[in-house]
Design a protein around this motif. Structure first.
Motif, PDB file in Angstrom:
ATOM      1  N   ARG A   2       0.826  -1.206   0.000  1.00  0.00           N
ATOM      2  CA  ARG A   2       0.000   0.000   0.000  1.00  0.00           C
ATOM      3  C   ARG A   2       0.858   1.253   0.000  1.00  0.00           C
ATOM      4  NH1 ARG A   2      -4.786   0.078  -0.065  1.00  0.00           N
ATOM      5  NH2 ARG A   2      -5.927   2.040  -0.028  1.00  0.00           N
ATOM      6  N   LEU A   3       0.491   2.203  -0.872  1.00  0.00           N
ATOM      7  CA  LEU A   3       1.206   3.465  -1.001  1.00  0.00           C
ATOM      8  C   LEU A   3       0.253   4.626  -0.745  1.00  0.00           C
ATOM      9  CD1 LEU A   3       3.164   2.784  -4.325  1.00  0.00           C
ATOM     10  CD2 LEU A   3       4.029   2.522  -1.992  1.00  0.00           C
ATOM     11  N   LEU A   4       0.798   5.699  -0.199  1.00  0.00           N
ATOM     12  CA  LEU A   4       0.075   6.961  -0.087  1.00  0.00           C
ATOM     13  C   LEU A   4       0.678   7.925  -1.104  1.00  0.00           C
ATOM     14  CD1 LEU A   4      -1.897   8.930   1.302  1.00  0.00           C
ATOM     15  CD2 LEU A   4      -0.066   9.455   2.942  1.00  0.00           C
ATOM     16  N   LEU A   5      -0.170   8.477  -1.959  1.00  0.00           N
ATOM     17  CA  LEU A   5       0.267   9.428  -2.979  1.00  0.00           C
ATOM     18  C   LEU A   5      -0.317  10.794  -2.667  1.00  0.00           C
ATOM     19  CD1 LEU A   5       1.462  10.258  -5.752  1.00  0.00           C
ATOM     20  CD2 LEU A   5      -0.663   9.400  -6.792  1.00  0.00           C
ATOM     21  N   ALA A   6       0.547  11.778  -2.428  1.00  0.00           N
ATOM     22  CA  ALA A   6       0.120  13.161  -2.165  1.00  0.00           C
ATOM     23  C   ALA A   6       0.590  14.033  -3.319  1.00  0.00           C
ATOM     24  CB  ALA A   6       0.697  13.649  -0.843  1.00  0.00           C
ATOM     25  N   GLU A   7      -0.352  14.460  -4.165  1.00  0.00           N
ATOM     26  CA  GLU A   7      -0.052  15.247  -5.363  1.00  0.00           C
ATOM     27  C   GLU A   7      -1.257  16.140  -5.641  1.00  0.00           C
ATOM     28  OE1 GLU A   7       0.798  17.180  -8.371  1.00  0.00           O
ATOM     29  OE2 GLU A   7       2.399  15.723  -8.025  1.00  0.00           O
ATOM     30  N   LEU A  16      -0.903   8.910 -12.210  1.00  0.00           N
ATOM     31  CA  LEU A  16       0.039   8.160 -11.384  1.00  0.00           C
ATOM     32  C   LEU A  16      -0.658   6.995 -10.685  1.00  0.00           C
ATOM     33  CD1 LEU A  16       2.184  10.965  -9.699  1.00  0.00           C
ATOM     34  CD2 LEU A  16       2.891   9.392 -11.511  1.00  0.00           C
ATOM     35  N   CYS A  17      -1.873   7.244 -10.223  1.00  0.00           N
ATOM     36  CA  CYS A  17      -2.623   6.201  -9.526  1.00  0.00           C
ATOM     37  C   CYS A  17      -2.894   5.015 -10.458  1.00  0.00           C
ATOM     38  CB  CYS A  17      -3.931   6.782  -8.993  1.00  0.00           C
ATOM     39  SG  CYS A  17      -4.804   5.670  -7.878  1.00  0.00           S
ATOM     40  N   VAL A  18      -3.259   5.295 -11.691  1.00  0.00           N
ATOM     41  CA  VAL A  18      -3.491   4.225 -12.674  1.00  0.00           C
ATOM     42  C   VAL A  18      -2.217   3.410 -12.886  1.00  0.00           C
ATOM     43  CG1 VAL A  18      -3.971   3.756 -15.107  1.00  0.00           C
ATOM     44  CG2 VAL A  18      -5.395   5.370 -13.841  1.00  0.00           C
ATOM     45  N   ILE A  19      -1.090   4.100 -13.034  1.00  0.00           N
ATOM     46  CA  ILE A  19       0.198   3.425 -13.229  1.00  0.00           C
ATOM     47  C   ILE A  19       0.519   2.521 -12.050  1.00  0.00           C
ATOM     48  CG2 ILE A  19       2.696   3.803 -13.346  1.00  0.00           C
ATOM     49  CD1 ILE A  19       2.044   6.403 -14.922  1.00  0.00           C
ATOM     50  N   LEU A  20       0.345   3.034 -10.847  1.00  0.00           N
ATOM     51  CA  LEU A  20       0.700   2.270  -9.642  1.00  0.00           C
ATOM     52  C   LEU A  20      -0.238   1.090  -9.434  1.00  0.00           C
ATOM     53  CD1 LEU A  20       1.485   5.292  -7.298  1.00  0.00           C
ATOM     54  CD2 LEU A  20       3.139   3.696  -8.299  1.00  0.00           C
ATOM     55  N   GLU A  21      -1.535   1.296  -9.650  1.00  0.00           N
ATOM     56  CA  GLU A  21      -2.479   0.197  -9.467  1.00  0.00           C
ATOM     57  C   GLU A  21      -2.294  -0.873 -10.536  1.00  0.00           C
ATOM     58  OE1 GLU A  21      -6.327   2.052  -9.205  1.00  0.00           O
ATOM     59  OE2 GLU A  21      -6.119   2.345  -7.024  1.00  0.00           O
ATOM     60  N   TYR A  25      -0.003  -2.150  -6.919  1.00  0.00           N
ATOM     61  CA  TYR A  25       0.049  -1.463  -5.643  1.00  0.00           C
ATOM     62  C   TYR A  25      -1.358  -0.980  -5.306  1.00  0.00           C
ATOM     63  CZ  TYR A  25       5.136  -1.202  -6.278  1.00  0.00           C
ATOM     64  OH  TYR A  25       6.459  -1.505  -6.463  1.00  0.00           O
ATOM     65  N   SER A  26      -1.690  -0.984  -4.019  1.00  0.00           N
ATOM     66  CA  SER A  26      -2.902  -0.310  -3.562  1.00  0.00           C
ATOM     67  C   SER A  26      -2.516   1.133  -3.228  1.00  0.00           C
ATOM     68  CB  SER A  26      -3.466  -1.000  -2.324  1.00  0.00           C
ATOM     69  OG  SER A  26      -3.918  -2.298  -2.637  1.00  0.00           O
ATOM     70  N   VAL A  27      -3.373   2.073  -3.617  1.00  0.00           N
ATOM     71  CA  VAL A  27      -2.993   3.486  -3.508  1.00  0.00           C
ATOM     72  C   VAL A  27      -4.112   4.308  -2.884  1.00  0.00           C
ATOM     73  CG1 VAL A  27      -2.135   5.508  -4.737  1.00  0.00           C
ATOM     74  CG2 VAL A  27      -1.643   3.221  -5.633  1.00  0.00           C
ATOM     75  N   THR A 105       7.825   6.462 -16.539  1.00  0.00           N
ATOM     76  CA  THR A 105       7.160   5.497 -15.668  1.00  0.00           C
ATOM     77  C   THR A 105       8.122   4.454 -15.128  1.00  0.00           C
ATOM     78  OG1 THR A 105       5.051   5.781 -16.826  1.00  0.00           O
ATOM     79  CG2 THR A 105       5.348   3.756 -15.564  1.00  0.00           C
ATOM     80  N   SER A 106       9.000   3.943 -15.989  1.00  0.00           N
ATOM     81  CA  SER A 106       9.909   2.878 -15.561  1.00  0.00           C
ATOM     82  C   SER A 106      10.820   3.340 -14.430  1.00  0.00           C
ATOM     83  CB  SER A 106      10.742   2.379 -16.743  1.00  0.00           C
ATOM     84  OG  SER A 106      11.467   3.436 -17.333  1.00  0.00           O
ATOM     85  N   GLU A 107      11.241   4.627 -14.472  1.00  0.00           N
ATOM     86  CA  GLU A 107      12.098   5.123 -13.401  1.00  0.00           C
ATOM     87  C   GLU A 107      11.312   5.269 -12.103  1.00  0.00           C
ATOM     88  OE1 GLU A 107      15.287   8.648 -12.251  1.00  0.00           O
ATOM     89  OE2 GLU A 107      14.015   8.894 -14.023  1.00  0.00           O
ATOM     90  N   LEU A 108      10.084   5.762 -12.183  1.00  0.00           N
ATOM     91  CA  LEU A 108       9.252   5.873 -10.986  1.00  0.00           C
ATOM     92  C   LEU A 108       9.101   4.513 -10.310  1.00  0.00           C
ATOM     93  CD1 LEU A 108       7.205   7.289  -9.088  1.00  0.00           C
ATOM     94  CD2 LEU A 108       5.432   6.714 -10.785  1.00  0.00           C
ATOM     95  N   LEU A 109       8.750   3.493 -11.077  1.00  0.00           N
ATOM     96  CA  LEU A 109       8.533   2.158 -10.505  1.00  0.00           C
ATOM     97  C   LEU A 109       9.826   1.581  -9.943  1.00  0.00           C
ATOM     98  CD1 LEU A 109       6.078   0.716 -13.179  1.00  0.00           C
ATOM     99  CD2 LEU A 109       5.529   1.620 -10.905  1.00  0.00           C
ATOM    100  N   ALA A 110      10.948   1.847 -10.628  1.00  0.00           N
ATOM    101  CA  ALA A 110      12.239   1.366 -10.128  1.00  0.00           C
ATOM    102  C   ALA A 110      12.600   2.049  -8.814  1.00  0.00           C
ATOM    103  CB  ALA A 110      13.332   1.608 -11.164  1.00  0.00           C
ATOM    104  N   ARG A 111      12.344   3.356  -8.709  1.00  0.00           N
ATOM    105  CA  ARG A 111      12.624   4.084  -7.465  1.00  0.00           C
ATOM    106  C   ARG A 111      11.760   3.544  -6.320  1.00  0.00           C
ATOM    107  NH1 ARG A 111      15.289   9.147  -7.780  1.00  0.00           N
ATOM    108  NH2 ARG A 111      16.534   9.160  -9.686  1.00  0.00           N
ATOM    109  N   ILE A 112      10.496   3.241  -6.611  1.00  0.00           N
ATOM    110  CA  ILE A 112       9.610   2.701  -5.582  1.00  0.00           C
ATOM    111  C   ILE A 112      10.093   1.328  -5.121  1.00  0.00           C
ATOM    112  CG2 ILE A 112       7.276   1.833  -5.133  1.00  0.00           C
ATOM    113  CD1 ILE A 112       6.263   4.085  -6.962  1.00  0.00           C
TER     114      ILE A 112
END
Length: 227
Positions: A2-7, A16-21, A25-27, A105-112
């Motif tokens: 589970r992630l919290l996204l503040a944007e 971003l939520c679509v990408i993460l889900e 990930y639950s967001v 997107t690939s960098e965001l997911l790699a950082r996470i």
């Protein structure tokens, strides 16, 4: 996980939520620093993604408040600022990593993934219990008889069970971790996903079953062969 996204930019947040889900990930999403603090204090998150420029309270100030309160959840900061001093301010406030907009997107997911790995929340490629494995790359449940691909929520329920074999997990814990305390879903969504997971375990010839503990919750257990 589970992630919290503040944007605060809502279209950007939805994307971003679509990408993460899509990456299973639950967001939970919030749009200002005050709500970010409230959710982070009251929810259970494996990681937090904080934009710096937000109304109500900026991301740096929100992070300072959370760290001062003892929160240790790893935090990735999103920023359009590229100045070194700004990044240093964020790290000093308790940020674990920075990602500058725009990013791919690939960098965001790699950082996470790296963030969760450093925090001890990293999910290995396969979780195994008994003669059954949960493949966290293909999202397949793999048994001696067959493999089956799980839906997003089925995978997340299975992930919780396979990460905690033998541990009793309450229905409310499934709800909070996967659907979030703001979700419109009812408790029966947990029971429905558990029902289908039980069928899938049986279909692949698994020695593992999901057992209900009356009044407590559910746990993953291995069926003992009669002697």
């Amino acid at each position: 996980m589970r992630l919290l996204l503040a944007e605060d930019e809502r279209d950007y947040s939805r994307a971003l939520c679509v990408i993460l889900e899509h990456s299973h990930y639950s967001v939970d999403t919030v749009y200002n620093g005050l709500d970010a603090c409230d959710y982070a204090r009251n929810g259970t998150y494996d990681g937090i993604i904080l934009d710096i420029m937000m109304p109500g309270m900026d991301g740096i100030t929100a992070l300072k408040h959370l760290r001062a309160g003892g929160m240790t959840t790893p935090v990735l900061m999103l920023t359009a600022k590229t100045q070194l001093d700004d990044r240093i301010t964020g790290y000093d406030a308790g940020a674990d990593d920075y990602l500058e907009k725009p990013f791919v997107t690939s960098e965001l997911l790699a950082r996470i993934r790296a963030l969760l790995r450093r925090s001890g929340g990293f999910l290995p490629e396969r979780l195994t219990f008994g003669n059954t494995a949960l493949d966290c790359v293909s999202y397949e449940l793999c048994g001696p008889g067959d493999n089956v691909t799980l839906t997003g929520k089925e995978f997340q329920v299975a992930e919780m069970l396979f990460r905690n074999p033998g541990m009793i997990l309450s229905t409310n814990r499934f709800m909070e971790t996967i659907w979030g305390f703001d979700a419109d879903a009812e408790l029966n969504v947990v029971w429905t996903n558990l029902f289908f997971l039980r069928k899938r375990l049986k279909a692949i010839g698994s020695s593992v079953e999901i057992r209900a503990k009356r009044g407590l919750g559910y746990c993953l257990d291995e069926v003992q062969e009669p002697e």
